[in-house]
Design a protein around this motif. Sequence first.
Motif, mmCIF file in Angstrom:
data_model
loop_
_atom_site.group_PDB
_atom_site.id
_atom_site.type_symbol
_atom_site.label_atom_id
_atom_site.label_comp_id
_atom_site.label_asym_id
_atom_site.label_seq_id
_atom_site.Cartn_x
_atom_site.Cartn_y
_atom_site.Cartn_z
ATOM 1 N N MET A 1 0.838 -1.176 0.000
ATOM 2 C CA MET A 1 0.000 0.000 0.000
ATOM 3 C C MET A 1 0.880 1.236 0.000
ATOM 4 S SD MET A 1 -2.893 1.328 2.663
ATOM 5 C CE MET A 1 -1.835 1.769 3.990
ATOM 6 N N ILE A 2 0.500 2.219 -0.771
ATOM 7 C CA ILE A 2 1.186 3.501 -0.798
ATOM 8 C C ILE A 2 0.253 4.529 -0.193
ATOM 9 C CG2 ILE A 2 2.129 5.329 -2.260
ATOM 10 C CD1 ILE A 2 2.736 3.135 -4.341
ATOM 11 N N SER A 3 0.748 5.278 0.767
ATOM 12 C CA SER A 3 -0.030 6.337 1.399
ATOM 13 C C SER A 3 0.783 7.618 1.347
ATOM 14 C CB SER A 3 -0.337 5.952 2.850
ATOM 15 O OG SER A 3 -1.123 6.940 3.455
ATOM 16 N N VAL A 4 0.201 8.674 0.811
ATOM 17 C CA VAL A 4 0.867 9.971 0.724
ATOM 18 C C VAL A 4 0.044 10.945 1.566
ATOM 19 C CG1 VAL A 4 1.679 11.800 -0.807
ATOM 20 C CG2 VAL A 4 1.644 9.432 -1.617
ATOM 21 N N ARG A 5 0.652 11.524 2.570
ATOM 22 C CA ARG A 5 -0.060 12.414 3.504
ATOM 23 C C ARG A 5 0.261 13.876 3.245
ATOM 24 N NH1 ARG A 5 -3.921 9.311 5.317
ATOM 25 N NH2 ARG A 5 -3.166 7.381 6.190
ATOM 26 N N GLY A 6 -0.656 14.725 3.628
ATOM 27 C CA GLY A 6 -0.433 16.166 3.545
ATOM 28 C C GLY A 6 -1.152 16.802 2.379
ATOM 29 N N GLN A 7 -1.170 18.115 2.369
ATOM 30 C CA GLN A 7 -1.787 18.912 1.302
ATOM 31 C C GLN A 7 -0.793 19.000 0.153
ATOM 32 O OE1 GLN A 7 -4.845 20.069 1.463
ATOM 33 N NE2 GLN A 7 -4.917 21.491 -0.229
ATOM 34 N N LEU A 17 3.889 9.592 -5.984
ATOM 35 C CA LEU A 17 3.481 8.259 -6.420
ATOM 36 C C LEU A 17 4.554 7.622 -7.305
ATOM 37 C CD1 LEU A 17 -0.286 8.872 -7.209
ATOM 38 C CD2 LEU A 17 0.663 7.545 -5.305
ATOM 39 N N PHE A 18 5.112 8.414 -8.200
ATOM 40 C CA PHE A 18 6.168 7.923 -9.076
ATOM 41 C C PHE A 18 7.357 7.421 -8.259
ATOM 42 C CE2 PHE A 18 10.043 8.733 -11.545
ATOM 43 C CZ PHE A 18 9.791 7.954 -12.659
ATOM 44 N N GLU A 19 7.771 8.202 -7.269
ATOM 45 C CA GLU A 19 8.910 7.813 -6.434
ATOM 46 C C GLU A 19 8.589 6.577 -5.585
ATOM 47 O OE1 GLU A 19 10.241 11.230 -4.222
ATOM 48 O OE2 GLU A 19 10.620 12.378 -6.053
ATOM 49 N N ALA A 20 7.380 6.516 -5.025
ATOM 50 C CA ALA A 20 7.000 5.360 -4.206
ATOM 51 C C ALA A 20 6.960 4.088 -5.049
ATOM 52 C CB ALA A 20 5.647 5.604 -3.540
ATOM 53 N N LEU A 21 6.422 4.172 -6.251
ATOM 54 C CA LEU A 21 6.389 3.002 -7.134
ATOM 55 C C LEU A 21 7.802 2.569 -7.509
ATOM 56 C CD1 LEU A 21 3.371 3.955 -9.407
ATOM 57 C CD2 LEU A 21 3.466 2.070 -7.754
ATOM 58 N N GLY A 22 8.671 3.531 -7.751
ATOM 59 C CA GLY A 22 10.056 3.219 -8.059
ATOM 60 C C GLY A 22 10.749 2.515 -6.910
ATOM 61 N N LEU A 30 9.526 -5.778 -7.424
ATOM 62 C CA LEU A 30 8.178 -5.885 -7.982
ATOM 63 C C LEU A 30 8.240 -5.598 -9.475
ATOM 64 C CD1 LEU A 30 5.090 -6.132 -7.625
ATOM 65 C CD2 LEU A 30 5.052 -3.657 -7.329
ATOM 66 N N ARG A 31 7.703 -6.486 -10.269
ATOM 67 C CA ARG A 31 7.750 -6.320 -11.720
ATOM 68 C C ARG A 31 6.373 -6.217 -12.370
ATOM 69 N NH1 ARG A 31 11.805 -4.320 -10.705
ATOM 70 N NH2 ARG A 31 13.833 -5.280 -10.829
ATOM 71 N N HIS A 32 5.327 -6.646 -11.702
ATOM 72 C CA HIS A 32 3.990 -6.622 -12.307
ATOM 73 C C HIS A 32 2.947 -6.264 -11.245
ATOM 74 C CE1 HIS A 32 5.556 -8.584 -15.907
ATOM 75 N NE2 HIS A 32 6.244 -9.343 -15.070
ATOM 76 N N ALA A 33 1.843 -5.688 -11.692
ATOM 77 C CA ALA A 33 0.705 -5.394 -10.815
ATOM 78 C C ALA A 33 -0.558 -5.429 -11.677
ATOM 79 C CB ALA A 33 0.859 -4.028 -10.163
#
Length: 78
Positions: A1-7, A17-22, A30-33
């Motif tokens: 799970m990816i959670s990004v907090r704040g305004q 999101l790009f950095e978290a996925l990387g 991780l190679r597939h989703a």
Amino acid sequence: MISVRGQLTMAQLRQALFEALGEIEEGYNLRHARNVTVFVNPTDEFGEKVILRDERGKVLSRVTKKGPYRSAAEEYNL
């Protein structure tokens, strides 16, 4: 799970999101989703809730995209 907090601006959210996925891809091999769902809580610059509407004024509750995503290089046979 990816959670990004704040305004965040949409540009900041996209980058987070790009950095978290990387990190997940490289750090955990991780190679597939499949069937990814992202929930976004839209706000204005003051943190007040915003209701998104389509061009006819109908409340927008979902945006669905069909995969797989093709890169520009694939699209133009580069």
